[in-house]
Scaffold this active site. Sequence first.
Site, PDB file in Angstrom:
ATOM      1  N   TYR A 171       1.864  -1.437  23.008  1.00 33.00           N
ATOM      2  CA  TYR A 171       1.135  -1.271  21.741  1.00 33.00           C
ATOM      3  C   TYR A 171       1.442   0.101  21.123  1.00 33.00           C
ATOM      4  O   TYR A 171       1.475   0.260  19.917  1.00 33.00           O
ATOM      5  CB  TYR A 171      -0.368  -1.493  21.939  1.00 33.00           C
ATOM      6  CG  TYR A 171      -1.088  -1.849  20.647  1.00 33.00           C
ATOM      7  CD1 TYR A 171      -0.697  -2.934  19.882  1.00 33.00           C
ATOM      8  CD2 TYR A 171      -2.155  -1.083  20.201  1.00 33.00           C
ATOM      9  CE1 TYR A 171      -1.342  -3.253  18.705  1.00 33.00           C
ATOM     10  CE2 TYR A 171      -2.821  -1.400  19.021  1.00 33.00           C
ATOM     11  CZ  TYR A 171      -2.410  -2.479  18.286  1.00 33.00           C
ATOM     12  OH  TYR A 171      -3.048  -2.797  17.113  1.00 33.00           O
ATOM     13  N   LEU A 188      -4.294  -4.815   7.218  1.00 31.65           N
ATOM     14  CA  LEU A 188      -2.910  -4.399   7.059  1.00 31.65           C
ATOM     15  C   LEU A 188      -2.469  -3.533   8.229  1.00 31.65           C
ATOM     16  O   LEU A 188      -3.187  -2.613   8.622  1.00 31.65           O
ATOM     17  CB  LEU A 188      -2.776  -3.587   5.756  1.00 31.65           C
ATOM     18  CG  LEU A 188      -3.348  -4.244   4.495  1.00 31.65           C
ATOM     19  CD1 LEU A 188      -3.345  -3.249   3.338  1.00 31.65           C
ATOM     20  CD2 LEU A 188      -2.566  -5.493   4.143  1.00 31.65           C
ATOM     21  N   VAL A 207       0.809  -1.226   0.000  1.00 28.68           N
ATOM     22  CA  VAL A 207       0.000   0.000   0.000  1.00 28.68           C
ATOM     23  C   VAL A 207       0.839   1.272   0.000  1.00 28.68           C
ATOM     24  O   VAL A 207       0.313   2.358  -0.208  1.00 28.68           O
ATOM     25  CB  VAL A 207      -1.003   0.049   1.179  1.00 28.68           C
ATOM     26  CG1 VAL A 207      -2.126  -0.942   0.966  1.00 28.68           C
ATOM     27  CG2 VAL A 207      -0.301  -0.165   2.519  1.00 28.68           C
ATOM     28  N   ARG A 227      -2.784 -15.464  18.602  1.00 24.25           N
ATOM     29  CA  ARG A 227      -1.402 -15.726  18.185  1.00 24.25           C
ATOM     30  C   ARG A 227      -1.298 -15.722  16.666  1.00 24.25           C
ATOM     31  O   ARG A 227      -1.793 -16.617  15.992  1.00 24.25           O
ATOM     32  CB  ARG A 227      -0.916 -17.059  18.737  1.00 24.25           C
ATOM     33  CG  ARG A 227      -0.055 -16.903  19.994  1.00 24.25           C
ATOM     34  CD  ARG A 227       0.114 -18.194  20.737  1.00 24.25           C
ATOM     35  NE  ARG A 227      -0.805 -18.256  21.861  1.00 24.25           N
ATOM     36  CZ  ARG A 227      -0.986 -19.329  22.628  1.00 24.25           C
ATOM     37  NH1 ARG A 227      -0.345 -20.442  22.372  1.00 24.25           N
ATOM     38  NH2 ARG A 227      -1.822 -19.283  23.641  1.00 24.25           N
ATOM     39  N   LYS A 279      -4.381   2.741  15.272  1.00 22.88           N
ATOM     40  CA  LYS A 279      -5.715   2.120  15.287  1.00 22.88           C
ATOM     41  C   LYS A 279      -6.799   3.131  15.658  1.00 22.88           C
ATOM     42  O   LYS A 279      -7.931   3.042  15.157  1.00 22.88           O
ATOM     43  CB  LYS A 279      -5.753   0.924  16.245  1.00 22.88           C
ATOM     44  CG  LYS A 279      -4.922  -0.276  15.797  1.00 22.88           C
ATOM     45  CD  LYS A 279      -5.346  -0.868  14.452  1.00 22.88           C
ATOM     46  CE  LYS A 279      -4.729  -2.245  14.219  1.00 22.88           C
ATOM     47  NZ  LYS A 279      -4.996  -2.749  12.850  1.00 22.88           N
TER      48      LYS A 279
END
Length: 260
Positions: A159, A96, A69, A197, A166
């Site tokens: 994260y 993605l 992308v 996982r 996100k």
Amino acid sequence: MLLDLSGKKILVTGIANNRSIAWGIAQQLNAAGADIGVTYLPDEKGRFETKVRELTAPLNPSLFLPLNVQDTSQIEVVFQTIEDQWKQLDGLVHCLAFAGKEELIGDYSATTSEGFARALEISAYSLAPLCRHAKPLFSEGAGVITLTYLGAERAIPNYNVMGVAKAALEASVRYLSAELGPEKQVRVNAISAGPIRTLASSAIGGILEMIHNVEEKAPLRRTVTQMEVGNTAAFLLSDLASGISGQTIYVDAGYCINGM
Ligand code: IMJ
């Protein structure tokens, strides 16, 4: 009325191996009768191409194309091919994400400008150009789905920049929903999956701890499977979900309802 995707042409991005959530989605879409197109991330040695071609062969994908992308010309080729071979698009599945490994450990404030830009470009921005190119090809009632994670709205250890990406992705879902709905009833939604996982999670320190925490605390006392995410994807891309757009749907065994 049963779930039926027969005759629907759906492009699935983000299959890397047999643990990919995108692979669970592709299998359930196929089981519901959809005609699948698959994209893979091209690399120098063609390793993903070989692996993904082998894996997806049983689904008889009618399109199989490289898609990075970050390369606009590859996006153009994918949608030109869809126009030529499919004439229309009934579903787009965006699975993605990428952040540098060094950004997924330690302090968020250590995120570099380049690391931030790359994570946001691949993991959030990419949904916009895919929808822009898909727009003229979308059929009446077509659907778009993407994958998100609870780290978009809660501070989850390590994260970091992916959580920020996100959050941007979930906001993008609302803006794209507002843009694509009026003309052709195209719906855009996100699935917030619990920890699973996969290639994208196995490389992460603390993922097992996170999974055990979910197994102890989620209302269903277990994690979810790629197939369960796939079933929700099939539902969201079907006419059964014709009234749902702009939402983040949780497939997390109920984990996020807990107070602590
Ligand atoms: C990722 C990082 C930190 C904590 C995490 C995760 N937890 C979970 C994930 C608790 C469940 C997996 N996840 C939801 C992701 O979105 C992962 C994205 C990701 C993973 C990698 C690993 C390898 C790499 N870059 C990555 N970029 C994005 O080099």
